[in-house]
Design a protein around this motif. Sequence first.
Motif, mmCIF file in Angstrom:
data_model
loop_
_atom_site.group_PDB
_atom_site.id
_atom_site.type_symbol
_atom_site.label_atom_id
_atom_site.label_comp_id
_atom_site.label_asym_id
_atom_site.label_seq_id
_atom_site.Cartn_x
_atom_site.Cartn_y
_atom_site.Cartn_z
ATOM 1 N N PRO A 46 43.746 32.884 46.502
ATOM 2 C CA PRO A 46 42.824 32.363 47.507
ATOM 3 C C PRO A 46 42.977 33.112 48.824
ATOM 4 N N PHE A 87 39.183 30.867 53.429
ATOM 5 C CA PHE A 87 38.177 30.107 52.715
ATOM 6 C C PHE A 87 38.694 28.760 52.240
ATOM 7 N N GLU A 88 38.093 27.677 52.714
ATOM 8 C CA GLU A 88 38.474 26.349 52.275
ATOM 9 C C GLU A 88 37.234 25.681 51.675
ATOM 10 N N PRO A 89 37.094 25.738 50.348
ATOM 11 C CA PRO A 89 35.840 25.262 49.746
ATOM 12 C C PRO A 89 35.528 23.787 50.025
ATOM 13 N N SER A 109 38.347 3.332 42.522
ATOM 14 C CA SER A 109 38.185 4.592 43.227
ATOM 15 C C SER A 109 37.825 4.400 44.702
ATOM 16 N N ASN A 110 37.982 3.183 45.196
ATOM 17 C CA ASN A 110 37.740 2.920 46.621
ATOM 18 C C ASN A 110 36.334 3.238 47.107
ATOM 19 N N MET A 155 51.687 32.189 37.837
ATOM 20 C CA MET A 155 50.394 32.348 38.526
ATOM 21 C C MET A 155 49.267 32.505 37.512
ATOM 22 N N SER A 156 48.200 31.836 37.712
ATOM 23 C CA SER A 156 47.082 31.917 36.768
ATOM 24 C C SER A 156 46.292 33.197 37.005
ATOM 25 N N ASP A 157 45.261 33.384 36.157
ATOM 26 C CA ASP A 157 44.418 34.574 36.323
ATOM 27 C C ASP A 157 43.462 34.429 37.503
ATOM 28 N N ALA A 158 43.348 33.220 38.005
ATOM 29 C CA ALA A 158 42.409 33.013 39.109
ATOM 30 C C ALA A 158 42.804 33.907 40.285
ATOM 31 N N GLU A 159 41.795 34.313 41.000
ATOM 32 C CA GLU A 159 42.085 35.191 42.127
ATOM 33 C C GLU A 159 42.872 34.464 43.201
ATOM 34 N N GLU A 203 31.944 8.471 60.287
ATOM 35 C CA GLU A 203 32.367 7.225 59.668
ATOM 36 C C GLU A 203 31.256 6.527 58.896
#
Lengths: 428, 434
Positions: free
Chosen positions: A7, A11-13, A91-92, A1-5, A22
């Motif tokens: 999630p 919360f879905e950024p 990249s469509n 696990m990284s140091d990042a908090e 469309e």
Amino acid sequence: MSDAESPDDEFEPVQVFGDETEMDLRPGSDDCYKCSTCDTNCPVAEVDDDFPGPKFQGPEQWRLKRKEDRDIDDSVMKCSNCMRCDGACPSNVPLSQMHNTARGEYVDEQMDKLSREYVRNRILSNYRFFASIASKMPRVANFVAGLGVTTWLGEKVMGISGEREMPEFATQTFREWWEDRGGAQVSNPDKRVAYFHGCYSNYNTPEVGKSMVRVFEHFGYEVMVPPQRCSGTPMFANGMLDDARRAAETNVEELVAAIGEGADVVASCTSCSMSLRQEYPELFDIHGIEDLAAHTYEAVEYLRIHEDLDGALEDADADFPDLAYHAPCHARNQGLEGQAVEVADRIDGVEATDVGDSCSGISGTYGWKEENYDTSMKIGEEMFEHMEAADAETGLTECPTCAMQMEHGTGYDVRHTLELLDAAIVEE
Amino acid sequence: MAISDDVLVVGGGVAGVAAALAASDRADVRLISHKQSTLRSASGLVDALGYAPDGDGPIVDPFDAIDDLPEGHPYERVGKTAVREGFSLFDDTVGDMYRGSHTDTNALVPTHGGTVKPTARYPASAAAGLASDGRDALLVGFEALTDFDAPMAASHLDAAGVPFDARGVTVRFPGEFRADAKVTRYAHALDRDENLDGTPARTALAETVKRYLGDEERVGFPAVLGDDDPAGVRADLEAELGADVFEVPMGPPSLPGLRLEDRLYKALEEAGVRVESGNPAVGAETDGDRVEAVYVDRGRRKVPYHADQFVLATGGLVGKGIDSDRDGVREAVFDCYVPQPADRYDWFEDDAFDDHAFARFGVDVDRDLHPLTADGSIDYDNLRGAGSALGGYDFAAEKSGGGVSLATGYAAGDAAGAAVAGATDGATIHGDTQ
């Protein structure tokens, strides 16, 4: 696990921009990482140093437009709508959709409706309207079109290049032939196709349409020929989106009705099939339009998918000249660039050579405009050279305007893959 | 079952091309790719192994180092012979366009950032630029081509300790080009030796550079020196400058990548491989342990492409062969198993150049390149994987992308071709004996 908090589940950024619709081009614009691959594929930018290229016309211009009081750059009218940028983008990014949208807005809001350019473009993009009048008296129309004074007037008054020869109108249109023969000769509720002949094989090259009918009937299909208008391709290229929409409303209604009767839609012109399957759902919201897109095929593609075409061609030979094949850009974008040569390879007595991946340069109405003629011929140069180097004196392509350019640049007669299939499979 | 071939290769990069060429001796082959090949985004350098997975290096001899690779690394899977075969397939295909085949030892090629990259094969156009060469070099950048800052690249090379003096100058490319002209625009002007303000392009460029040239015996340019005739462009510049001329590989769109793409696709055509692009492969029809068909999405409908043998060469996370969302990582066409940490916060580390798990995401394969399921059994008998769709290696850190693509592409294609031929003559299949 990284140091990042850890999630928080709530919360879905990724949701900060809300639900996309469309027609929202923002996701497409955000997908561009500016690799410039599209620019190096653009046939117009290749020969015209003043044209800023598809990356500018698409995502960059779209971003600029987010600011108030920003006009669409008039260079968008130089885009020939070949759509090669679509096939190039890793990249469509929906480049051609962005160009079509920007061009439509430019013509709507910035172009002078009384200008020669507007009137000329409107006439060119509504070819079908004029063709339908001309075909009422094809011999007179051909005579008038062939007059020097007509050419002179076309160039001086309208800005239509005097270098080009007007396409000849057939003395009997495809639809007249269809009526004369009493419509479909095969009736089969289980195998039906609705033929979208487009304007050109109706008014100018009905032999392509006749071959389509004979080949599909040979495979046991009931061919339907619903009422139809222009596919819209020349209108998109000229930013005449209102005209295109009107034509699309008719086409969607008629073709969806045929789909309701069990038919798939097939087109013999690769720009027509491109329009129905890609540009329609990208640009318009018409009831049934998705259904139509999902049921539309290019004619030879349809046979390759649904029939044992290779088997049918196994012992076939054809009394047909050797061919120099040019893959239209719009065929390329549908993944169909290799199929004509593959089909020809299976037929004894005919050699077809692919003349390479360059663009023919005419791009529908584009090369007809006086100001584009030289650019158009410069783009086509590579194709002309390769055609002449190939071991053939006859051209082959699926696109009517590419065919015009091929004829114009080399003097070769140009045929359609359906005519080749007709000669190999139907004619004994 | 209308569209049907012996072998279907899915993917148009180096791995796909190598697979198609290797299979084409013994089978009818079709290669499909979603878009135009991404080779035009590639530097044109073909690496074998520049650094060990633990970061040790630069490696002098990649073939020595292969023995030490961990189990599961694509080189370990296919074995050293396949790596050699892959490179010799490449050498036969590109001929004198490339250098480096005379030795196993890595060459050191300066990049546009002024770093030195250990690589196995490099374009002939980069040959005079090698960092192991002791001759002083003048690097020339163009004002409008901001991707190559020649003075900065020169000072980076000095800092890297190269055995020569590097000096950088920035000049204006002669003629009237738009400020954002494409790299291909310069290349074609040089190809055609276009008249620029009364002087042929090659002469005009040499004249521009001459006044900055001191005692240096070689001059490096960003890689825009011709598209169709790079050797001719270089020869003329060398004659006018009285010095050797080389190209420094650049980012996309890359002329060395474009030239390589042209050469490889020409080889496919000559080998009778059918090539199609424009539509993505989106799924497969399977029957037990066999793949029956790959579905290609032709605008709102799926068209089946049948074959006897299949090669998965769709690329990794960048090439979109490996797809991910917030719930997981998956292989995009056959839904092959991709090993991954369950918690997505374990997919990456904090710093950009840390040792990220995601860099090694890809399909697990056996020594025959058959993708494996989560329990280690073979997924499909007639499917093999190649290139960066495979997991177990970090091509960017190791500098092994080109070599892995060639080795696994060759091995997968050769095995597919043998399986097709084996159906009739019982030939042995590559890897079966390993």
